[in-house]
Write an enzyme that holds these catalytic residues in place. Structure first.
Site, mmCIF file in Angstrom:
data_model
loop_
_atom_site.group_PDB
_atom_site.id
_atom_site.type_symbol
_atom_site.label_atom_id
_atom_site.label_comp_id
_atom_site.label_asym_id
_atom_site.label_seq_id
_atom_site.Cartn_x
_atom_site.Cartn_y
_atom_site.Cartn_z
ATOM 1 N N GLU A 189 18.854 -18.388 -5.323
ATOM 2 C CA GLU A 189 18.385 -17.195 -6.038
ATOM 3 C C GLU A 189 17.632 -17.619 -7.307
ATOM 4 O OE1 GLU A 189 17.891 -14.228 -5.498
ATOM 5 O OE2 GLU A 189 17.944 -13.140 -7.385
ATOM 6 N N ARG B 70 5.596 0.086 -5.982
ATOM 7 C CA ARG B 70 5.422 -0.654 -4.729
ATOM 8 C C ARG B 70 4.421 -1.803 -4.871
ATOM 9 N NH1 ARG B 70 6.720 2.953 -0.138
ATOM 10 N NH2 ARG B 70 4.909 2.219 0.997
ATOM 11 N N HIS C 280 20.211 -37.322 0.255
ATOM 12 C CA HIS C 280 19.442 -37.339 1.499
ATOM 13 C C HIS C 280 17.973 -37.018 1.253
ATOM 14 C CE1 HIS C 280 23.109 -37.886 3.728
ATOM 15 N NE2 HIS C 280 23.648 -36.889 3.035
ATOM 16 N N CYS D 90 0.826 -1.211 0.000
ATOM 17 C CA CYS D 90 0.000 0.000 0.000
ATOM 18 C C CYS D 90 0.862 1.263 0.000
ATOM 19 C CB CYS D 90 -0.874 0.045 1.234
ATOM 20 S SG CYS D 90 -1.938 -1.385 1.382
ATOM 21 N N TRP E 252 -2.621 -3.020 -1.601
ATOM 22 C CA TRP E 252 -2.126 -4.376 -1.856
ATOM 23 C C TRP E 252 -2.795 -5.229 -0.786
ATOM 24 C CZ3 TRP E 252 0.807 -8.086 0.739
ATOM 25 C CH2 TRP E 252 1.376 -9.083 -0.059
ATOM 26 N N LYS F 204 7.196 -4.768 -4.993
ATOM 27 C CA LYS F 204 8.624 -4.431 -4.988
ATOM 28 C C LYS F 204 9.092 -4.086 -3.582
ATOM 29 C CE LYS F 204 12.505 -3.321 -7.091
ATOM 30 N NZ LYS F 204 13.270 -4.557 -7.349
ATOM 31 N N ASN G 95 -1.457 2.569 5.231
ATOM 32 C CA ASN G 95 -0.462 1.572 4.848
ATOM 33 C C ASN G 95 0.010 0.888 6.126
ATOM 34 O OD1 ASN G 95 1.740 0.112 3.825
ATOM 35 N ND2 ASN G 95 3.112 1.860 4.011
ATOM 36 N N GLU H 197 8.969 -16.513 -8.462
ATOM 37 C CA GLU H 197 8.324 -15.200 -8.555
ATOM 38 C C GLU H 197 8.033 -14.793 -10.000
ATOM 39 O OE1 GLU H 197 10.645 -11.978 -6.771
ATOM 40 O OE2 GLU H 197 12.493 -12.763 -7.601
HETATM 41 C C1 G6P Z 1 10.521 -8.292 -2.326
HETATM 42 C C2 G6P Z 1 11.061 -8.170 -3.733
HETATM 43 C C3 G6P Z 1 12.407 -8.880 -3.846
HETATM 44 C C4 G6P Z 1 13.353 -8.333 -2.797
HETATM 45 C C5 G6P Z 1 12.755 -8.428 -1.388
HETATM 46 C C6 G6P Z 1 13.589 -7.682 -0.363
HETATM 47 O O1 G6P Z 1 10.199 -9.610 -2.052
HETATM 48 O O2 G6P Z 1 10.167 -8.754 -4.631
HETATM 49 O O3 G6P Z 1 12.951 -8.671 -5.134
HETATM 50 O O4 G6P Z 1 14.543 -9.052 -2.841
HETATM 51 O O5 G6P Z 1 11.462 -7.829 -1.373
HETATM 52 O O6 G6P Z 1 13.514 -6.318 -0.660
HETATM 53 P P1 G6P Z 1 14.606 -5.264 -0.264
HETATM 54 O O7 G6P Z 1 14.090 -3.958 -0.790
HETATM 55 O O8 G6P Z 1 14.686 -5.274 1.236
HETATM 56 O O9 G6P Z 1 15.880 -5.687 -0.888
#
Ligand code: G6P
Length: 611
Positions: free
Chosen positions: A483, A27, A506, A2, A74, A606, A100, A490
């Site tokens: 990663e 966001r 295992h 939000c 959101w 984001k 928010n 995602e």
């Molecule tokens: C969200 C984003 C990721 C990011 C994570 C941590 O999940 O989608 O891409 O790695 O937040 O965000 P930050 O801004 O703390 O790196």
């Protein structure tokens, strides 16, 4: 997550509200709405979906006024419907609120208010704030007293704005943990979750401190603590790059950002000596030679940065390191051990769990805190003792790419700086750090160029119908596997497992069947390489379709794999930078061919500003 925005001035508030919200679109959101005070009546327009849908409604229904608040939502409490979109009001439409955060005791408060005949029209936690304000208006004639009483009843993390019909020229702005800032313009005041919303109108900003509220009337901002004491805060001048990032000729921001990685690394390393000197001037006593232990704390991709860089600090600078997930770390017992640092890594600097972790450290210890962020004026950057910024430029795609590699580069430099100060490496070795990073970033670029066509035109299509993927690696390769699995989930909505290759026998080996894609990250380390060969043999023997990201000269692995990507040699600790682009591009293409929303994956945001 939000976002809130607010406007008080002499112009039509809705224009700024819509524009401000669009600047905070990064966001993530699923619905949006605005409220304006018009002829002493609250006019509210809200809609499900993108801001363009809201714009149409505002255009059709009209929503004019010189005071207004806006929101992108959101969903947390209740589905993404028009009804649940903010602003929310009390029973008589006398109060409008945008919020928010999360009101943790909302169910209890709603129960009490329902007993007093309040009717709720949404499933949100936010609506309760509007009803509470309306109730408190019967008790208090003074707005200051009203807000003090209000915040005493709310639990949780929140930033909200409220308009009251009975105070038609006033806006209430309240902050508890979630960010909120106020821009002071010429004859107008802006409020937002992030300065980016109004940075093109004014550079004079008040970052509302935690647990404070502001009463805004035309050209006047009065700030109070939660117990009602007035606080004097001078606006600070904030230099923010407010240009809106453009996709240029790229199909997605993610693709553009993936290609911007070498430049992001180079810009970051160039900036570090000056940034470091700047931090040295701070009135904080710290000495790199004395650090005995570092705790790294982050979420998502930033946590993977930490898992990679922890080896830099232990191998190069002889410092003990531990990596924590922010959301788990907040529950841990802390010990105030001397010469311990806490380093928080966050692209946005606004991730709620990471901020919470920082506050936990500050409350329980006297340790030095440092942030590695891409957003210089973020909350995290403002609350730590020391901050170093990546110079990756705005990252728009939800999935992090260029800030991942830029923060690895930054922390490689810092680990070497510690080693240099400790005289573990000499001047020449330290001077060579920039060259090593530049070379690794060139290799990242070359690998992308070398394999782009194969991945786009033949490989991705072979993988899109797989039931799931297994990513394998050892050491740094294992972190890259994590990663990769995160990216597959995602971006491509594909189940994916990251397995430490040594753990195959295992359990995960039972998953291998004919044609299952197994993607392995090799290593230049001879010992690790030998073991990886055995692991690949194990999965091949059970029918896996093996893709291997390998280094020049690793012919045995190349022969075993169904397809290999050969990467030029780099400084061993920098292998993740060299190998990552092929993986990122592969997942990008899979996501694209599966028709996924690459820059804004479903359900994700984001900047994750709620815990
Ligand atoms: C969200 C984003 C990721 C990011 C994570 C941590 O999940 O989608 O891409 O790695 O937040 O965000 P930050 O801004 O703390 O790196």
């Amino acid at each position: 997550m939000c976002s809130v925005v607010g406007y008080l001035g002499s112009k039509d508030a809705s224009l700024f509200l819509l524009e401000g919200l669009s600047r905070l679109e990064y966001r993530g959101y699923d619905s949006a709405g605005i409220a304006c005070m018009s002829d002493n009546e609250l006019k509210i327009v809200k809609e499900r979906g993108y801001l363009s849908a809201l714009e149409h409604c505002v255009y059709r229904q009209g929503c004019m006024g010189n005071v207004g608040i806006g929101h992108t939502r959101w969903a947390t409490h209740g589905k993404a419907t028009q009804n649940n979109a903010h602003p929310h009001t009390d029973c008589n439409n006398k109060v409008a609120v945008v919020h928010n955060g999360i009101i943790e005791n909302s169910s209890q408060l709603i129960g009490q208010l329902k007993n007093d005949d309040h009717t709720f029209s949404s499933q949100t936690d936010t609506e309760v704030i509007a009803h509470l304000i309306a109730t408190l208006q019967n008790k208090h004639n003074d707005l200051n007293d009203l807000v003090v009483d209000l915040v005493a009843q709310l639990d949780g993390a929140y930033a909200f704005l409220a308009l009251l019909k009975d105070y038609s020229e006033t806006m209430i702005a309240v902050r508890n943990q979630s960010p909120l800032c106020i821009g002071i313009g010429d004859d107008e005041i802006f409020v937002a979750s992030d300065v980016l919303a109004f940075a093109h109108y004014t550079k004079n900003v008040i970052f509302l401190p935690d647990q404070t509220f502001a009463l805004l009337v035309k050209n006047t901002v009065k700030v109070f603590s939660f117990d009602g004491q007035a606080i004097m805060i001078e606006p600070q001048e904030v230099m923010v790059d407010h240009q809106i990032a453009q996709k240029d000729s790229y199909q997605h921001f993610m693709l553009k950002e993936l290609y911007e990685q070498p430049q992001a690394i180079i810009n970051t390393i160039k900036s570090l000596p000056a940034q470091f000197e700047e931090q040295n001037k701070k009135q904080i006593s710290y000495d790199l030679t004395q650090i005995e232990q570092i705790h790294f704390i982050a979420c998502g991709t930033s946590r993977h940065t930490c898992l990679i860089v922890q080896h830099f600090f232990s191998f190069i600078a002889n410092i003990k390191t531990t990596v924590h997930l922010s959301s788990e770390f907040v529950h841990e017992q802390l010990f105030d051990t001397p010469n311990t640092w806490y380093i928080f890594v966050s692209q946005s600097g606004e991730t709620a769990d990471t901020l919470h972790a920082l506050r936990h450290v500050k409350k329980e210890t006297t340790a030095c805190t440092m942030a590695i962020v891409n957003v210089a004026f973020s909350t995290l950057a403002r609350e730590v003792d020391l901050v170093l910024c990546t110079k990756a430029g705005p990252e728009v795609a939800v999935a992090s790419t260029k800030t991942f590699t830029a923060s690895i580069a930054l922390l490689y430099w810092l680990a070497n700086k510690c080693a240099h100060k400790k005289e573990l490496i000499n001047n020449n070795e330290f001077d060579n750090v920039a060259n090593q990073l530049t070379h690794a970033s060139n290799v990242l670029q070359q690998s992308l160029d070398n394999y782009r066509d194969t991945i786009t035109f033949s490989l991705a299509s072979k993988l899109i119908d797989a039931p799931y993927y297994i990513f394998l690696g050892r050491q740094q390769g294992h972190t890259l596997a994590k990663e990769a699995a995160l990216k597959a989930q995602e971006l491509a909505y594909m189940p994916a497992l990251a397995v430490a290759a040594g753990e195959l026998k295992h359990g995960p080996l039972a998953l291998i069947e004919d044609g299952l894609p197994v993607i392995i990250f090799s290593s230049q380390n001879a010992e690790v390489y030998k073991k990886i060969i055995s692991n690949v043999q194990e999965v091949k023997a059970r029918g896996a379709y093996v893709l291997a990201i390998i280094f020049t000269g690793q012919d045995e692995l190349a022969t075993l794999a169904d397809k290999s990507f050969v990467i030029a040699s780099v400084t061993p600790l920098l292998e993740p930078i060299a190998m990552v682009s092929v993986m990122q591009y592969l997942v990008y293409c899979i996501a694209q061919q599966r028709g996924c929303a690459i820059d804004k994956p479903r359900n994700l945001a984001k900047s994750v500003t709620v815990e």
